[in-house]
Design a protein around this motif. Structure first.
Motif, PDB file in Angstrom:
ATOM      1  N   CYS A 124       0.861  -1.192   0.000  1.00 40.63           N
ATOM      2  CA  CYS A 124       0.000   0.000   0.000  1.00 40.63           C
ATOM      3  C   CYS A 124       0.891   1.235   0.000  1.00 40.63           C
ATOM      4  O   CYS A 124       1.980   1.211   0.572  1.00 40.63           O
ATOM      5  N   GLY A 125       0.406   2.316  -0.571  1.00 38.52           N
ATOM      6  CA  GLY A 125       1.106   3.611  -0.502  1.00 38.52           C
ATOM      7  C   GLY A 125       2.514   3.516  -1.060  1.00 38.52           C
ATOM      8  O   GLY A 125       2.753   2.953  -2.149  1.00 38.52           O
ATOM      9  N   ALA A 163       4.926   1.693  -0.115  1.00 42.50           N
ATOM     10  CA  ALA A 163       5.373   0.295  -0.257  1.00 42.50           C
ATOM     11  C   ALA A 163       4.931  -0.262  -1.612  1.00 42.50           C
ATOM     12  O   ALA A 163       5.660  -1.020  -2.266  1.00 42.50           O
ATOM     13  N   SER A 173       5.711  -1.050   8.273  1.00 41.74           N
ATOM     14  CA  SER A 173       5.261  -1.357   9.634  1.00 41.74           C
ATOM     15  C   SER A 173       5.014  -2.844   9.844  1.00 41.74           C
ATOM     16  O   SER A 173       5.124  -3.350  10.951  1.00 41.74           O
ATOM     17  N   VAL A 209       5.907  10.292   9.239  1.00 39.07           N
ATOM     18  CA  VAL A 209       4.758   9.576   8.660  1.00 39.07           C
ATOM     19  C   VAL A 209       4.989   9.307   7.174  1.00 39.07           C
ATOM     20  O   VAL A 209       4.696   8.222   6.668  1.00 39.07           O
ATOM     21  N   SER A 215       6.989   8.096   4.357  1.00 37.93           N
ATOM     22  CA  SER A 215       8.096   7.129   4.348  1.00 37.93           C
ATOM     23  C   SER A 215       9.229   7.583   3.424  1.00 37.93           C
ATOM     24  O   SER A 215       8.993   8.006   2.296  1.00 37.93           O
ATOM     25  N   GLN A 220      13.045  -0.839   1.082  1.00 36.70           N
ATOM     26  CA  GLN A 220      12.169  -1.821   0.407  1.00 36.70           C
ATOM     27  C   GLN A 220      12.682  -2.082  -1.002  1.00 36.70           C
ATOM     28  O   GLN A 220      12.799  -3.241  -1.437  1.00 36.70           O
ATOM     29  N   GLU A 234       1.495  14.425   0.403  1.00 33.80           N
ATOM     30  CA  GLU A 234       1.461  14.115   1.837  1.00 33.80           C
ATOM     31  C   GLU A 234       1.977  15.279   2.682  1.00 33.80           C
ATOM     32  O   GLU A 234       1.441  15.566   3.730  1.00 33.80           O
ATOM     33  N   LYS A 250       0.994   6.825  10.374  1.00 31.02           N
ATOM     34  CA  LYS A 250       2.061   5.989   9.819  1.00 31.02           C
ATOM     35  C   LYS A 250       1.646   4.534   9.653  1.00 31.02           C
ATOM     36  O   LYS A 250       1.993   3.883   8.683  1.00 31.02           O
TER      37      LYS A 250
HETATM   38  C1  G6P Z   1       0.567   4.833   5.388  1.00 32.44           C
HETATM   39  C2  G6P Z   1       1.853   5.608   5.511  1.00 32.44           C
HETATM   40  C3  G6P Z   1       2.666   5.466   4.237  1.00 32.44           C
HETATM   41  C4  G6P Z   1       2.902   3.995   3.941  1.00 32.44           C
HETATM   42  C5  G6P Z   1       1.604   3.197   3.895  1.00 32.44           C
HETATM   43  C6  G6P Z   1       1.864   1.710   3.897  1.00 32.44           C
HETATM   44  O1  G6P Z   1      -0.249   5.417   4.448  1.00 32.44           O
HETATM   45  O2  G6P Z   1       1.583   6.970   5.776  1.00 32.44           O
HETATM   46  O3  G6P Z   1       3.900   6.129   4.375  1.00 32.44           O
HETATM   47  O4  G6P Z   1       3.558   3.873   2.719  1.00 32.44           O
HETATM   48  O5  G6P Z   1       0.823   3.466   5.060  1.00 32.44           O
HETATM   49  O6  G6P Z   1       2.459   1.390   5.112  1.00 32.44           O
HETATM   50  P1  G6P Z   1       3.367   0.112   5.358  1.00 32.44           P
HETATM   51  O7  G6P Z   1       3.706   0.174   6.821  1.00 32.44           O
HETATM   52  O8  G6P Z   1       2.525  -1.077   5.012  1.00 32.44           O
HETATM   53  O9  G6P Z   1       4.559   0.231   4.485  1.00 32.44           O
END
Ligand code: G6P
Length: 606
Positions: free
Chosen positions: A297-298, A300, A346, A395, A397, A404, A485, A601
């Motif tokens: 997601c995002g 990542a 995370s 927050v 990344s 990654q 962001e 985050k």
């Molecule tokens: C949130 C964070 C982003 C991150 C995304 C996925 O939206 O603000 O910075 O890319 O979650 O989080 P993850 O921990 O799965 O990489």
């Protein structure tokens, strides 16, 4: 998302709850609250805004108590306000919650008919009243079993009870929850990070489980009340003292740390002596999979997108990528000969975790690329490849994105060599090039001075574009995301070749456009696309890499040149100026760089 902390002790707990909440603010920061038991009665202090405000209110209120729960919120049901801040309490119980109760409207109606009065607009308040109602006719344990059955959706819960300063309850479905063991005291936390300053002995609740925590004992149960035993894990101490150092913002520090985080990661995976990549625990034969799916997601997800290019270039695997929130609800055809890779800083992102669980249910091969090795995703995947970039607090990344990409690149060349897709000579030359990445990243960080002024222009733009081809397309998406962001500027990332199919209509006089065009196979084509936007009035910031010929093209507003490296490694370098651009744009506007509005985050809700 939201952060949860609970402490049961023989000493006062409020100041320690506040300290843990400060650590948990990365999960949400629109409001905060705490509840403790004083002489058997529930006392609450709540505020809209940050934990700093809560801390002052607690001092004013002189909040005592040896047992308490605290919460930082990222609003789902009900706007950020003092009333909607957690804990939510009745006279009998006080509850903190992370997640969403999907049937809260029905439960609310049911409880209102019974005479319960609701103060907030949250879904959480139904839990407080439901527990109160069941307690009238049931034991505490049976109440928990019955309430959990009534709740639909996802949750991690912490509950304290009037007149019961001997215990608190934790429960989990969907959202993560950890417990910690201390000397004559015990803890509850939405993740181990919140607990690390107090203990390194942790257990995690699994989905559907609950626990009763006393000062000297923690009992765990399945949802139906059957008692279970838990493994106690020892956490590493390394991240406990991560702070800003001489920096004003974590994000700034995290950007600058990248040369060393790149090195740390390479040291974990690359045997410099034998010039080879070591992934010791790789559990499958290389020929056992023909395809690979990368999910995140995002930011990542953007790292997955870059990896698609590497994997297609260097292996014979069929490569797909997916956004976790889409993947989990599609009619996916699962393939036995496929490796499913879950990328998450995370390791707790709800959608990514659900996508992993879906693959596990279908008995697929799973691999996690994570930063937090104690996370749910790391614990449940067959293979874990940590990114080793240390705690990331900002927050938005930054260093985790590079981490990654790095692990995915390392994985791609490892597969490439094992598949005999490339020769040993090419393999070793790729590794050799990789070893110079950290140094080039260090040099890229020095291109800072220009970006400070460029950032001022982007900060005040009505909108802007980020364009690239090949590897530079996902980097364009990431650059645009960073600017959205942090500086709240509307920004679009686009494949440069797609502009003429619509987005070109958005270009107007003075619009800032970032063109990412390293001198790779796409360079000439991207240069033409760049001239097309310049001809329509765009102010172009060109990000490219060094070359002998000084002039690359005409009419460019500003130009940044990173080192000339092997094409495959350019995504790492061109990302750094984009991170800085977003940082300086937000700085110019005086925004909260480490905690942008409306975001969090760790996203543990759908
Ligand atoms: C949130 C964070 C982003 C991150 C995304 C996925 O939206 O603000 O910075 O890319 O979650 O989080 P993850 O921990 O799965 O990489």
């Amino acid at each position: 998302m939201c952060g949860i902390i609970g402490i049961i002790s023989t000493n006062e707990v409020s100041s320690r709850i506040v300290n843990s909440l400060k650590k948990l603010e990365y999960r949400g920061y629109d409001s905060a609250g705490i509840a403790t038991l004083v002489d058997g009665n529930i006392n609450e202090v709540k505020c809209e805004g940050r934990v700093d405000i809560l801390e002052k209110d607690i001092l004013k209120f002189n909040l005592k108590g040896d047992i308490g729960i605290g919460h930082v919120r990222w609003a789902t049901h009900g706007k950020p306000s003092k009333i909607n801040a957690h804990p939510h309490s009745s006279e009998q119980v006080s509850v903190v919650h992370n997640g969403i109760i999907e049937n809260s409207t029905i439960l609310k109606k049911f409880l209102e008919k019974k005479g319960y009065v609701f103060k907030s607009q949250t879904d959480t308040e139904v839990i407080a009243h439901l527990v109160t109602d069941y307690l009238k006719k049931n034991s505490l344990k049976n109440t928990i079993i019955k309430v959990l059955k009534k709740l639909h959706g996802s949750f991690a819960l912490g509950v304290i009870f009037k007149d019961r300063d001997d215990l608190m309850v934790g429960a989990r479905r969907g959202s993560p929850l950890a417990v910690g063991y201390g000397p004559n005291e015990n803890y509850l936390g939405s993740d181990s990070y919140a607990l690390k300053s107090m203990t390194n002995k942790i257990s995690y609740l699994e989905d559907g489980e609950f626990c009763i925590i006393k000062k000297d004992q923690i009992e765990f149960f399945e949802g139906n009340g059957v008692k279970i035993n838990k493994k106690v894990m020892n956490l590493s101490k390394e991240d406990i003292h991560y702070d800003k150092g001489d920096y004003k913002y974590f994000m700034e520090k995290e950007i600058d740390e990248q040369p060393s985080t790149i090195n740390d990661c390479i040291n974990e995976y690359v045997d410099r002596y034998n010039n080879q990549i070591n992934i010791y625990n790789f559990p499958w034969k290389i020929n056992s999979f023909q395809s690979i799916v990368l999910i995140g997601c995002g930011t990542a997800y953007h790292s997955c997108l870059v990896a698609k290019y590497w994997l297609e270039q260097n292996t014979n695997l069929d490569v797909s990528i997916d956004i976790a929130s889409e993947f989990r609800y599609r009619k996916v055809r699962f393939k036995k000969d496929c490796l499913y890779v879950f990328v998450s800083q995370s390791g707790e992102t709800a959608d990514t975790y659900a996508a992993l669980e879906l693959c596990k249910k279908n008995k697929m091969k799973t691999c996690a690329v994570v930063n937090v090795v104690e996370s749910s995703i790391a614990r449940d995947a067959d293979l874990v490849l940590p990114i080793y970039c240390g705690q990331e607090i900002g927050v938005a990344s930054t260093k985790a994105f590079l981490g990654q990409m790095l692990v995915l690149y390392i994985l791609s060349i490892k597969i490439s060599f094992d598949q005999k897709f490339i020769t040993k000579k090419d393999y070793q030359s790729k590794i050799k090039n990789l070893l110079s990445l950290s140094n080039s990243a260090k040099k890229t960080l020095k291109l800072d001075h220009k970006l400070l002024n460029i950032g001022k222009v982007f900060a005040h733009a009505k909108g802007c574009m980020f364009l690239g081809r090949g590897y530079s397309f996902p980097i364009a998406l990431e650059g645009a995301l960073k600017l959205k962001e942090l500086a709240y500027v509307h920004a679009e990332g686009y494949p440069a070749g797609e502009m003429k199919h619509g987005p070109l209509a958005l270009i107007e006089e003075g619009m800032p456009v970032v063109v990412i065009a390293p001198r790779d196979d796409h360079y000439k084509k991207t240069m033409s696309n760049m001239q097309e936007v310049i001809a329509r009035g765009a102010k172009v910031l060109l990000i490219t890499n060094k070359n002998k010929d000084e002039v690359v093209s005409e009419n460019i507003w500003e130009q940044i040149e990173v080192d000339k490296l092997n094409d495959e490694l350019i995504p790492f370098l061109v990302t750094i100026p984009l991170q800085k651009l977003a940082f300086y744009s937000a700085l110019e506007k005086g925004y909260d760089i480490d905690k942008p509005r409306n975001l969090a985050k760790s996203v543990t809700v759908e």
